[in-house]
Enzyme design. Structure first.
Site, PDB file in Angstrom:
ATOM      1  N   ASP A  87      30.001 -19.886 107.415  1.00  0.00           N
ATOM      2  CA  ASP A  87      30.655 -19.331 106.232  1.00  0.00           C
ATOM      3  C   ASP A  87      31.849 -18.453 106.596  1.00  0.00           C
ATOM      4  O   ASP A  87      31.687 -17.315 107.019  1.00  0.00           O
ATOM      5  CB  ASP A  87      29.620 -18.530 105.430  1.00  0.00           C
ATOM      6  CG  ASP A  87      30.204 -17.965 104.149  1.00  0.00           C
ATOM      7  OD1 ASP A  87      31.299 -18.417 103.749  1.00  0.00           O
ATOM      8  OD2 ASP A  87      29.558 -17.081 103.549  1.00  0.00           O
ATOM      9  N   ASP A 282      37.402 -21.148 102.312  1.00  0.00           N
ATOM     10  CA  ASP A 282      36.004 -20.721 102.361  1.00  0.00           C
ATOM     11  C   ASP A 282      35.082 -21.892 102.692  1.00  0.00           C
ATOM     12  O   ASP A 282      34.771 -22.711 101.834  1.00  0.00           O
ATOM     13  CB  ASP A 282      35.604 -20.094 101.024  1.00  0.00           C
ATOM     14  CG  ASP A 282      34.209 -19.498 101.042  1.00  0.00           C
ATOM     15  OD1 ASP A 282      33.517 -19.634 102.063  1.00  0.00           O
ATOM     16  OD2 ASP A 282      33.808 -18.898 100.036  1.00  0.00           O
TER      17      ASP A 282
END
Length: 428
Positions: A87, A282
């Site tokens: 992430d 992201d």
């Protein structure tokens, strides 16, 4: 967490390291010269000079139907495998933890069993997880809480443990790193059954930042997500040719995110007038998001382009908010991509030319299990992202995307992501 998760701001953790590299004597001398030149510009205290090298880790999973990518890390002594969500939208690395666990979600492996090597509250890593003036309830330990934008969260304590890595130089590295022992998790709307999160954000507590502070790798993280599933993740700058990458500066006013600053939406090679878009990269989100105004403009352009084409909107496929059916079910994106135009996000931040992040139809559409074609770009304002525009996994497929914290730049190039590189520049 993972997959469709729209990540809020997480915080990231840790590491300590020593390593050595191999190779021919001349090569080693050149690499060490490069390393010493780099280290002379840092204030990090390094016990053992190491050869410049990188860490490459295979990725598994896909955007659809699984809904997320994941990486295996081997942690502990003896080593045990864990599947983590890589992430770039958050910093803290944590595992579901049998401390014992108050609330934990289904996971592919037994919960991590913590050791007694706690990170004290006064540690700088702990301080970076809390606002200024934070008062320690228990000085001997560092408590944390991480909240994600999809409503998920993790509560736990920081500790140190051994991570097992193979370097591209051939060396094996077994650093002792800090990570979160998460003993109270609440799943978010986009929950997926993983052992935890691998935070790859810009914070100084991130793993790559910590590895860099010890002189192990350059402060660079990147990923290559294959549209056929899988791919690879890397730390360090030894697996690509920088001269063949499209670079744009990171936005300095958005220190908590990997952002290329202000972007413009280009549709079918033409400007749309949709400008000044705050764009974040992201990898913790399966899909991409545009703010409400930009999303509405994009949908309008898309529908105008589809006018007269043999596609009709369908209301009986709930895979994603907007889907179309053809005369017969579609099997692959190749059946339908001719009806859709490429779009791009264009960044011009004072460098000599604008950088275009191009998104072809196969990087914003999926074929559902019902044979419909569905749009993998969603309304971010409705999803709680306010004005943020987010480039998620679907739009980064078949590209190497690099977050260079040394040069404060984000780069990308088309790449074959099916095979992890074994040495420098192999993927080009």
């Amino acid at each position: 967490m993972g997959g469709g998760k729209i990540v809020g701001i997480l915080i990231f953790v840790v590491v300590v390291v020593s390593a050595a590299g191999g190779g021919g004597e001349n090569h080693q001398q050149q690499q060490q010269q490069k390393w010493w030149k780099w280290m002379s510009s840092t204030s990090a205290a390094v016990v053992n000079p190491v050869v410049s090298s990188s860490i490459v880790l295979p990725l598994y999973g896909n955007v659809y139907p699984l809904g997320y990518y994941y990486v295996q890390l081997n942690i502990g002594q003896p080593s045990r495998p864990f599947f983590l969500d890589p992430d770039t939208g958050s910093d803290l690395t944590w595992l579901q933890c049998d401390a014992p666990c108050v609330r934990c979600t289904t996971a592919p492996h037994p919960f991590y069993k913590p050791n007694n090597d706690l990170v004290p509250c006064k540690d700088p890593l702990c301080a970076s997880l809390h606002p200024a003036g934070y008062k320690c309830e228990s000085p001997e330990q560092c408590d944390y809480q991480v909240d994600y934008a999809d409503g998920g969260s993790s509560l736990g304590v920081l500790l140190n443990d051994v991570f097992h890595f193979n370097m591209t130089s051939g060396a094996r590295m077994i650093p002792r790193l800090s990570l979160g022992c998460g003993y109270d998790q609440l799943p978010g709307q986009s929950y997926h059954p993983l052992d935890g999160v691998l935070g790859l954000g810009r914070g100084k507590t991130s793993i790559v930042s910590q590895l860099h502070s010890k002189g192990v790798v350059q402060n660079v993280v990147g990923h290559c997500l294959s549209g056929r599933g899988g791919g690879f993740l890397f730390f360090g700058d030894e697996v690509y040719d920088s001269s063949r990458i499209v670079w744009t500066p990171m936005a300095h006013d958005r220190m908590k995110h990997y952002s290329a600053g202000s972007g413009e939406l280009i549709f079918g090679g033409k400007g749309t007038g949709l400008k000044n878009l705050f764009v974040v990269f992201d990898s913790g989100s399966s899909f991409s998001y545009l703010n409400a105004h930009t999303y509405e403009g994009f949908i309008s352009l898309l529908k105008k382009e589809l006018n007269g084409k043999p596609l009709r909107e369908t209301n009986d496929d709930y895979t994603l908010p907007l889907c179309w059916k053809g005369r017969r079910p579609f099997k692959t994106i190749n059946d339908v991509k001719k009806y859709f135009k490429q779009f791009a996000l264009s960044f011009g931040n004072g460098w000599k030319s604008k950088a275009h992040f191009e998104i072809p139809p196969e990087s914003y559409l999926i074929i559902s299990s019902k044979g419909s074609v569905c749009l993998g770009v969603l309304n971010g304002t409705e999803a709680g992202l306010q004005n943020v525009n987010l480039i998620g996994d679907i739009s980064m497929q078949d590209k190497m995307v690099i977050y260079d914290n040394e040069k404060q730049a984000i780069g990308w190039t088309s790449a074959n992501c099916d095979r992890p590189p074994k040495s420098s520049n192999m993927i080009m």
